[in-house]
Design a protein around this motif. Structure first.
Motif, PDB file in Angstrom:
ATOM      1  N   LEU A  62      57.667 104.446  -7.595  1.00  0.00           N
ATOM      2  CA  LEU A  62      57.193 103.261  -6.882  1.00  0.00           C
ATOM      3  C   LEU A  62      58.298 102.615  -6.049  1.00  0.00           C
ATOM      4  N   ARG A  63      57.901 102.106  -4.892  1.00  0.00           N
ATOM      5  CA  ARG A  63      58.798 101.307  -4.062  1.00  0.00           C
ATOM      6  C   ARG A  63      58.550  99.826  -4.333  1.00  0.00           C
ATOM      7  N   LEU A  64      59.563  99.014  -4.051  1.00  0.00           N
ATOM      8  CA  LEU A  64      59.457  97.564  -4.222  1.00  0.00           C
ATOM      9  C   LEU A  64      59.667  96.876  -2.885  1.00  0.00           C
ATOM     10  N   GLY A  65      58.712  96.027  -2.515  1.00  0.00           N
ATOM     11  CA  GLY A  65      58.857  95.222  -1.311  1.00  0.00           C
ATOM     12  C   GLY A  65      59.290  93.812  -1.672  1.00  0.00           C
ATOM     13  N   LEU A  66      60.287  93.292  -0.940  1.00  0.00           N
ATOM     14  CA  LEU A  66      60.769  91.926  -1.138  1.00  0.00           C
ATOM     15  C   LEU A  66      60.434  91.090   0.087  1.00  0.00           C
ATOM     16  N   GLU A  67      59.858  89.924  -0.143  1.00  0.00           N
ATOM     17  CA  GLU A  67      59.494  89.027   0.948  1.00  0.00           C
ATOM     18  C   GLU A  67      60.385  87.788   0.920  1.00  0.00           C
ATOM     19  N   TYR A  68      61.063  87.532   2.028  1.00  0.00           N
ATOM     20  CA  TYR A  68      61.820  86.286   2.141  1.00  0.00           C
ATOM     21  C   TYR A  68      60.892  85.196   2.668  1.00  0.00           C
ATOM     22  N   ILE A  69      61.158  83.953   2.279  1.00  0.00           N
ATOM     23  CA  ILE A  69      60.299  82.816   2.612  1.00  0.00           C
ATOM     24  C   ILE A  69      61.024  81.945   3.635  1.00  0.00           C
ATOM     25  N   GLY A  70      60.473  81.822   4.843  1.00  0.00           N
ATOM     26  CA  GLY A  70      61.197  81.223   5.951  1.00  0.00           C
ATOM     27  C   GLY A  70      61.121  79.718   6.153  1.00  0.00           C
ATOM     28  N   PRO A  71      60.013  79.051   5.803  1.00  0.00           N
ATOM     29  CA  PRO A  71      59.886  77.647   6.193  1.00  0.00           C
ATOM     30  C   PRO A  71      60.966  76.728   5.589  1.00  0.00           C
ATOM     31  N   LYS A  72      61.561  75.932   6.461  1.00  0.00           N
ATOM     32  CA  LYS A  72      62.562  74.965   6.000  1.00  0.00           C
ATOM     33  C   LYS A  72      61.932  73.930   5.075  1.00  0.00           C
ATOM     34  N   THR A  73      60.640  73.684   5.240  1.00  0.00           N
ATOM     35  CA  THR A  73      59.946  72.719   4.390  1.00  0.00           C
ATOM     36  C   THR A  73      59.868  73.188   2.947  1.00  0.00           C
ATOM     37  N   ILE A  74      60.245  74.439   2.679  1.00  0.00           N
ATOM     38  CA  ILE A  74      60.314  74.935   1.295  1.00  0.00           C
ATOM     39  C   ILE A  74      61.772  75.037   0.841  1.00  0.00           C
ATOM     40  N   TRP A  75      62.601  75.809   1.600  1.00  0.00           N
ATOM     41  CA  TRP A  75      63.940  76.105   1.083  1.00  0.00           C
ATOM     42  C   TRP A  75      64.872  74.887   1.063  1.00  0.00           C
ATOM     43  N   SER A  76      64.501  73.822   1.740  1.00  0.00           N
ATOM     44  CA  SER A  76      65.354  72.636   1.753  1.00  0.00           C
ATOM     45  C   SER A  76      64.952  71.601   0.703  1.00  0.00           C
ATOM     46  N   THR A  77      63.989  71.940  -0.162  1.00  0.00           N
ATOM     47  CA  THR A  77      63.459  70.941  -1.096  1.00  0.00           C
ATOM     48  C   THR A  77      64.216  70.856  -2.415  1.00  0.00           C
ATOM     49  N   GLU A  78      65.145  71.776  -2.663  1.00  0.00           N
ATOM     50  CA  GLU A  78      65.956  71.703  -3.878  1.00  0.00           C
ATOM     51  C   GLU A  78      67.433  71.785  -3.495  1.00  0.00           C
ATOM     52  N   ARG A  79      68.285  71.527  -4.437  1.00  0.00           N
ATOM     53  CA  ARG A  79      69.702  71.333  -4.139  1.00  0.00           C
ATOM     54  C   ARG A  79      70.356  72.557  -3.508  1.00  0.00           C
ATOM     55  N   HIS A  80      69.978  73.753  -3.974  1.00  0.00           N
ATOM     56  CA  HIS A  80      70.682  74.957  -3.543  1.00  0.00           C
ATOM     57  C   HIS A  80      69.739  75.915  -2.799  1.00  0.00           C
ATOM     58  N   PRO A  81      69.806  75.961  -1.467  1.00  0.00           N
ATOM     59  CA  PRO A  81      69.027  76.958  -0.715  1.00  0.00           C
ATOM     60  C   PRO A  81      69.472  78.368  -1.102  1.00  0.00           C
ATOM     61  N   PHE A  82      68.512  79.297  -1.005  1.00  0.00           N
ATOM     62  CA  PHE A  82      68.821  80.688  -1.319  1.00  0.00           C
ATOM     63  C   PHE A  82      68.293  81.560  -0.177  1.00  0.00           C
ATOM     64  N   VAL A  83      68.131  82.835  -0.409  1.00  0.00           N
ATOM     65  CA  VAL A  83      67.725  83.796   0.627  1.00  0.00           C
ATOM     66  C   VAL A  83      66.446  83.326   1.320  1.00  0.00           C
TER      67      VAL A  83
END
Length: 285
Positions: free
Chosen positions: A138-159
């Motif tokens: 099996l292959r694994l697909g990884l999805e990054y999440i782009g909206p700033k309205t999500i990744w900026s809501t906690e102290r430490h942004p990630f990928v």
């Protein structure tokens, strides 16, 4: 590439058998697998019944899309260990049906772990998971999440962009991990077709297409408030899909708009429309 019917991504309450029939009726090239249906088949007829189901789907000219990875990368240590122990059985069910890929998303922020600590956590866990997946083909697909309205809501942004997502995949050293490319996350990450230059087919596991609201700036877009592809023209879908065609990608393409209104419309009308939009994206016509 082939158009993939994903009832869950469209918010349509279709059982698996109905989804297959509707995929055929509306010209889709594939359908997302339903592990719950596989488990029902397993209980009734064992792995042979699951395998026969997959063979019957292929005989109809359909392909499997991508199943969800049944383990959360950001789970607590105790939850992750428990899920890891049950992972082989879950994957065996998928491979019996002929499924070849699973996918998950990367949570783009953390309340307590800084980027370096979260990176080590994900790289280590992905390495473990990818080995088990490889054992099952099996292959694994990884999805990054782009909206700033999500990744900026906690102290430490990630990928949250393609550059970091590809670097994280490279860190694992696994050859069976690739990207889930979603036009919405690509757009909200501020990326262009040039950011997709150099991708090979092996770098991509699945593709989602969507459009965005025209009355919001890029950094104001909300993840669960999208539009159907080609509705607004905010997202450069021609550029996005052109780069994916250039990469030689041959896998599933689906629509994931998070629009509750779709479930309120006649299902045949919805699927005829979605199929047409997917055909446009795939062919570029």
């Amino acid at each position: 590439m082939f158009s993939c019917l994903s009832p869950g991504a469209l918010g349509l309450p279709l059982d698996h058998t109905a989804a297959i029939d509707l995929a055929l009726a509306h010209g889709f090239g594939g359908v997302d697998p339903d592990p719950e249906h596989f488990r029902t088949l397993l209980a009734d007829g064992g792995l042979e019944a699951v395998s026969a189901h997959g063979a019957a789907l292929r005989a109809k000219g359909l392909q499997w899309g991508m199943a969800g990875l049944p383990i959360a990368l950001d789970a607590s240590a105790e939850e992750f260990r428990a899920a890891l122990g049950s992972l082989p059985d879950a994957l065996g069910l998928l491979t019996a049906a002929g499924v070849t890929a699973v996918g998950t998303w990367i949570r783009p922020m953390h309340r307590t772990l800084d980027h370096a600590a979260n990176w080590r956590l994900h790289a280590g866990r992905l390495s473990l998971v990818s080995e088990i997946l490889a054992d099952h083909g099996l292959r694994l697909g990884l999805e990054y999440i782009g909206p700033k309205t999500i990744w900026s809501t906690e102290r430490h942004p990630f990928v949250h962009d393609i550059t970091d997502a590809r670097a994280l995949i490279a860190e694992t050293g696994a050859s069976n991990i690739g990207l889930i490319l979603d036009s919405y996350h690509w757009y909200t990450a501020g990326e262009t077709p040039e950011d997709l230059t150099g991708l090979a087919a092996s770098d991509i596991v699945s593709v989602d297409i969507n459009d965005a609201r025209p009355d919001r700036a890029r950094d104001e877009q909300m993840d669960l408030d999208r539009r159907l592809p080609y509705d607004t023209g905010v997202i450069d879908l021609d550029g996005f899909m052109g780069a994916i065609r250039t990469a030689g990608y041959t896998g599933p393409v689906k629509v994931e708009p998070f629009m509750k209104s779709l479930a309120e419309q006649p299902v045949d009308e919805v699927l005829a429309d979605i199929s047409s939009r997917l055909d446009r994206a795939i062919t570029g016509a």
